[in-house]
Structure formats: structure tokens, C-alpha cells
Design a protein around this motif. Structure first.
Motif, PDB file in Angstrom:
ATOM      1  N   GLY A  17       0.788  -1.238   0.000  1.00  0.00           N
ATOM      2  CA  GLY A  17       0.000   0.000   0.000  1.00  0.00           C
ATOM      3  C   GLY A  17       0.812   1.275   0.000  1.00  0.00           C
ATOM      4  N   THR A  18       2.068   1.226   0.485  1.00  0.00           N
ATOM      5  CA  THR A  18       2.927   2.411   0.479  1.00  0.00           C
ATOM      6  C   THR A  18       3.744   2.440  -0.809  1.00  0.00           C
ATOM      7  N   LYS A  19       3.674   3.544  -1.526  1.00  0.00           N
ATOM      8  CA  LYS A  19       4.420   3.665  -2.774  1.00  0.00           C
ATOM      9  C   LYS A  19       5.192   4.983  -2.802  1.00  0.00           C
ATOM     10  N   PHE A  20       6.355   4.935  -3.477  1.00  0.00           N
ATOM     11  CA  PHE A  20       7.274   6.071  -3.483  1.00  0.00           C
ATOM     12  C   PHE A  20       7.029   6.978  -4.689  1.00  0.00           C
ATOM     13  N   PHE A  21       7.189   8.273  -4.448  1.00  0.00           N
ATOM     14  CA  PHE A  21       7.068   9.267  -5.508  1.00  0.00           C
ATOM     15  C   PHE A  21       8.179  10.295  -5.351  1.00  0.00           C
ATOM     16  N   PHE A  22       8.597  10.875  -6.482  1.00  0.00           N
ATOM     17  CA  PHE A  22       9.617  11.921  -6.480  1.00  0.00           C
ATOM     18  C   PHE A  22       9.033  13.179  -7.108  1.00  0.00           C
ATOM     19  N   THR A  23       9.174  14.289  -6.406  1.00  0.00           N
ATOM     20  CA  THR A  23       8.657  15.558  -6.918  1.00  0.00           C
ATOM     21  C   THR A  23       9.776  16.457  -7.430  1.00  0.00           C
ATOM     22  N   ALA A  24      11.023  16.057  -7.187  1.00  0.00           N
ATOM     23  CA  ALA A  24      12.164  16.881  -7.602  1.00  0.00           C
ATOM     24  C   ALA A  24      13.408  16.023  -7.690  1.00  0.00           C
ATOM     25  N   ARG A  25      14.419  16.563  -8.330  1.00  0.00           N
ATOM     26  CA  ARG A  25      15.748  15.946  -8.368  1.00  0.00           C
ATOM     27  C   ARG A  25      16.773  16.996  -7.982  1.00  0.00           C
ATOM     28  N   GLY A  26      17.843  16.530  -7.354  1.00  0.00           N
ATOM     29  CA  GLY A  26      18.941  17.429  -7.048  1.00  0.00           C
ATOM     30  C   GLY A  26      18.942  17.918  -5.615  1.00  0.00           C
ATOM     31  N   CYS A  27      20.153  18.081  -5.068  1.00  0.00           N
ATOM     32  CA  CYS A  27      20.316  18.566  -3.707  1.00  0.00           C
ATOM     33  C   CYS A  27      21.512  19.521  -3.670  1.00  0.00           C
ATOM     34  N   PRO A  28      21.346  20.739  -3.167  1.00  0.00           N
ATOM     35  CA  PRO A  28      22.425  21.728  -3.187  1.00  0.00           C
ATOM     36  C   PRO A  28      23.391  21.614  -2.015  1.00  0.00           C
ATOM     37  N   TYR A  29      23.082  20.761  -1.049  1.00  0.00           N
ATOM     38  CA  TYR A  29      23.926  20.677   0.138  1.00  0.00           C
ATOM     39  C   TYR A  29      25.190  19.876  -0.151  1.00  0.00           C
ATOM     40  N   ARG A  30      26.187  20.009   0.726  1.00  0.00           N
ATOM     41  CA  ARG A  30      27.503  19.442   0.440  1.00  0.00           C
ATOM     42  C   ARG A  30      27.938  18.415   1.484  1.00  0.00           C
ATOM     43  N   CYS A  31      26.989  17.696   2.055  1.00  0.00           N
ATOM     44  CA  CYS A  31      27.301  16.698   3.085  1.00  0.00           C
ATOM     45  C   CYS A  31      28.356  15.724   2.578  1.00  0.00           C
ATOM     46  N   SER A  32      29.388  15.521   3.377  1.00  0.00           N
ATOM     47  CA  SER A  32      30.577  14.813   2.912  1.00  0.00           C
ATOM     48  C   SER A  32      30.367  13.326   2.696  1.00  0.00           C
ATOM     49  N   TYR A 208      31.681   5.848   1.508  1.00  0.00           N
ATOM     50  CA  TYR A 208      31.573   5.324   0.145  1.00  0.00           C
ATOM     51  C   TYR A 208      32.703   5.848  -0.735  1.00  0.00           C
ATOM     52  N   PRO A 209      33.236   5.000  -1.600  1.00  0.00           N
ATOM     53  CA  PRO A 209      34.346   5.400  -2.474  1.00  0.00           C
ATOM     54  C   PRO A 209      34.004   6.628  -3.309  1.00  0.00           C
ATOM     55  N   GLY A 210      34.917   7.590  -3.321  1.00  0.00           N
ATOM     56  CA  GLY A 210      34.731   8.791  -4.125  1.00  0.00           C
ATOM     57  C   GLY A 210      34.066   9.935  -3.389  1.00  0.00           C
ATOM     58  N   THR A 211      33.573   9.687  -2.182  1.00  0.00           N
ATOM     59  CA  THR A 211      32.934  10.763  -1.421  1.00  0.00           C
ATOM     60  C   THR A 211      33.981  11.541  -0.633  1.00  0.00           C
ATOM     61  N   PRO A 212      33.685  12.797  -0.282  1.00  0.00           N
ATOM     62  CA  PRO A 212      34.629  13.574   0.521  1.00  0.00           C
ATOM     63  C   PRO A 212      34.951  12.927   1.870  1.00  0.00           C
ATOM     64  N   ILE A 213      33.989  12.213   2.455  1.00  0.00           N
ATOM     65  CA  ILE A 213      34.258  11.604   3.762  1.00  0.00           C
ATOM     66  C   ILE A 213      35.271  10.473   3.644  1.00  0.00           C
TER      67      ILE A 213
END
Length: 243
Positions: A17-32, A208-213
Motif C-alpha cells: 500500500g505504500t508507494k514512493f514518488f519523487f517531486t524533484a531531483r537534485g540537492c544543493p547541500y555538500r554533506c561529505s 563510500y568510495p569517491g565521497t569527501p568523507i
């Protein structure tokens, strides 16, 4: 999205009964710890970071799904659902209440919560949000995780959600590449106790490989350079590659 290719082939999934939806793409934050920081660097100057669908198009997709498959709860799973142009959430909430009128949950971040938006979303049926807390140690939050967020703002955001009856699922990360690892994790626990979420979720940091962290962890001596850390993780609940 081609939902039929999944729901019609595997009816056990379509019946959920629970289904996923996306209303946008992209995130401007820089979390490492997130791919978005590197993603935005790779695509710099090649288009807008945030791409927003119109409220009408989102409602159209929800109604199409509702007419064909069981639907009793919606998950709006944008990177940060509450990060929208002014007026978008009011328009969406009005249409959603008129045409869909089902409970839903969404993603949020404490520093982009506007009271008029939360009021509108609560009235439309938003029962809870997934909100990134990550760590209660402000030095770790900003120097290691690049969150650009302080505890005061998180608590103010939590109070605002509580004011309109919206429950919080707090997302936390423990096992950080810092000197006082246990003490930092206890500060995270302390912050969660102040927030009083409906659920406090926690995972151990996975660089995760390639991330700033990952780069930070190697330079700070908490992760061996050159290892294939994609092979180390069987779960982020009881093991870590961080020293």
C-alpha cells in the motif's frame, strides 16, 4: 516512472500500500558522506542543481497510480522534499488534499522548514518526516560532515514540526572518523533525547568510495588507503571500516 514493469511482473510488490514518488531531483547541500557533493561538482555549470516538477504533474502521477494499484500511504522521497520554491508546497498541498487525500510522509532538513509550508503539509495529511540529524556534535557536523547546520536550528525545526502534529523519524550516523568517537556518539544520543522523535534510526558511517568523507577518513588516518571498501560492508548496523 514505469511502475507497470515492476508492479505487474511482481504482484506482491504492487499490492504493497505504500508507494514512493519523487517531486524533484537534485540537492544543493555538500554533506561529505553523500554522493551529491561530487555529483554537483561533476556537473557544475551544466544546469540547475534543483529540478522541480509542477504540483499538477505530481498529482497526475499519484492519481494514475491510485487508479490502478493499492495505495494507502505515499512516501515523497526527494533528497529534501521541503526544499521547494516559495508557493510550490502551498499549491501542492491544496491539490493533494482535494484530489488524493491520503496520509503521506516526506524528507526534510531542519534549516529549510517554513511554518506556512509545514502548516499546509500537515493539513494535507503529512503524518511524519524523515529528518537528517546525523550527529549531535557540532564540530563533527560541520568540520567532518560539512552539514552547515547547528543544534539550535535542528531543535527549532523539531519544535515547528511538533507544533503541527508532524512526527519525526530522526536519521543518525555513528562511528565517525574523530578522536573522541564514543563521546561524539553520546552527544548524538543527547540531541535525540531533546528532539524526542517517534523513531531514532542509526547506522554506522560508511565512507563510500569517491565521497569527501572517504578522502577525509584516509587523510585523518581512520581508513587505510587503497582498500576496496565496497567489499567490507555487510551491514551498517554492527560493523565499520573506520578504525
Amino acid at each position: 516512472p514505469d511502475r507497470q514493469i515492476i508492479y505487474d511482473i511482481d504482484e506482491s510488490i504492487g499490492k504493497i500500500g505504500t508507494k514512493f514518488f519523487f517531486t524533484a531531483r537534485g540537492c544543493p547541500y555538500r554533506c561529505s558522506y553523500c554522493f551529491n557533493e561530487k555529483y554537483n561538482t561533476n556537473y557544475k555549470d551544466l544546469g540547475k542543481i534543483g529540478r522541480f516538477r509542477s504540483p499538477e504533474r505530481v498529482i497526475e502521477e499519484i492519481l494514475w497510480t491510485k487508479e490502478r494499484y493499492p495505495l494507502d500511504m505515499l512516501a515523497l522521497m526527494d533528497d529534501v522534499f521541503t526544499l521547494k520554491p516559495r508557493g510550490w508546497i502551498q499549491d501542492f498541498s491544496k491539490l493533494y488534499k482535494q484530489k488524493v487525500n491520503l496520509p503521506f510522509y516526506a524528507t526534510s532538513r531542519a534549516d529549510n522548514l517554513r511554518e506556512q509550508d509545514i502548516e499546509a503539509l500537515s493539513d494535507a495529511g503529512m503524518s511524519y518526516v524523515w529528518m537528517g540529524i546525523e550527529t549531535g556534535d557540532e564540530d563533527a557536523a560541520n568540520k567532518v560532515f560539512q552539514r552547515d547546520l547547528d543544534n539550535k536550528t535542528i531543535l527549532e525545526g523539531s519544535d515547528l514540526l511538533r507544533k503541527y502534529g508532524v512526527r519525526i523519524v530522526a536519521l543518525n550516523i555513528m562511528g565517525l572518523p574523530v578522536k573522541e568517537q564514543f563521546e561524539v556518539d553520546m552527544r548524538t544520543l543527547d540531541l535525540n533525547m531533546k528532539i524526542k522523535p517517534a523513531l531514532a534510526s542509526v547506522g554506522l558511517l560508511y565512507p563510500y568510495p569517491g565521497t569527501p568523507i572517504e578522502e577525509y577518513s584516509i587523510k585523518a588516518g581512520y581508513l587505510d588507503e587503497g582498500i576496496d571498501n565496497t567489499k567490507f560492508l555487510e551491514t551498517n548496523k554492527h560493523s565499520s571500516v573506520i578504525k
